[in-house]
Design a protein around this motif. Structure first.
Motif: not given
Length: 211
Positions: A30-32, A57-58, A106-117, A119-123
């Motif tokens: 996880g990113f955080e 970090k982002e 296009f980033a693949g499911p694992e990468f997309a999920r990492m961003i979705a999960d 808040p920092t990356l989503t922002a």
């Protein structure tokens, strides 16, 4: 290769090494939850080296950010003679779709999920979309005739950037739903055509096509 070229090549290799390890750790932990120290240890470099290459970090996760924010403006600036901005952007998106380009989403499911999960990356991604719109507005203003109302390039940029933001999110949505890239491209292609057709009715050939 000269000394300068070797030095630059080594820098690029180090940057990519750090980015690769960071991405792996972000997807695993996880990113955080992942620290800069852990990334430095994995890449076998000093912590300061990581922050020298990636001040935020982002940016370790979204390492295509410079290409992303410049992409729409560049398509307008580099468009062919006689080609409208909308046509150039439409062609550019279709090319990105064919290439399954990460800049299009296009980033693949694992990468997309990492961003979705995260808040920092989503922002941060929202911020990058905003920066891309601002850069596009500048490019459209530079390309517009002198008598163009000041608000016109910004209005056009808002519409065009919103369309690209929507299509990016659509690709991410289908990725998270488990669709393979080829199926995503097949699904999004007619949807993108519909979106760009709607824009054509609003924008026409604004700004005037280059001679």
């Amino acid at each position: 290769m000269d000394t300068l070229g070797l030095r630059e090549s080594k820098k690029q290799e180090t940057r990519q090494l750090i980015s690769d390890h960071a991405t792996r750790l972000f997807m695993e932990q996880g990113f955080e939850q992942t620290t800069i120290t852990e990334i430095a240890t994995a890449a076998r470099v000093a912590k300061k080296t990581v922050t020298n290459y990636f001040p935020r970090k982002e940016d370790l996760a979204l390492d295509h950010h410079e290409e992303f924010t410049a992409s729409l403006a560049r398509a307008v600036t580099d468009r062919a003679a006689g080609e409208s901005a909308l046509t150039a952007l439409r062609r550019e998106f279709n090319t990105a779709l064919e290439e399954r380009n990460p800049v299009a989403g296009f980033a693949g499911p694992e990468f997309a999920r990492m961003i979705a999960d995260s808040p920092t990356l989503t922002a941060r991604l929202r911020d990058l979309h905003d920066q891309r719109e601002e850069a596009l507005a500048v490019a459209l203003a530079d390309a517009a005739p002198p008598a163009t109302p000041a608000i016109a390039p910004r209005a056009a940029a808002a519409l065009l950037a919103a369309a690209h933001r929507l299509l990016f999110r659509r690709i991410q949505e289908l990725t998270l739903a488990g669709h393979p890239n080829d199926r995503i491209a097949t699904t999004v292609a007619p949807e993108a055509a519909h979106v760009f057709d709607l824009l054509a009715a609003s924008l026409g050939d604004f700004p005037a096509a280059v001679e």
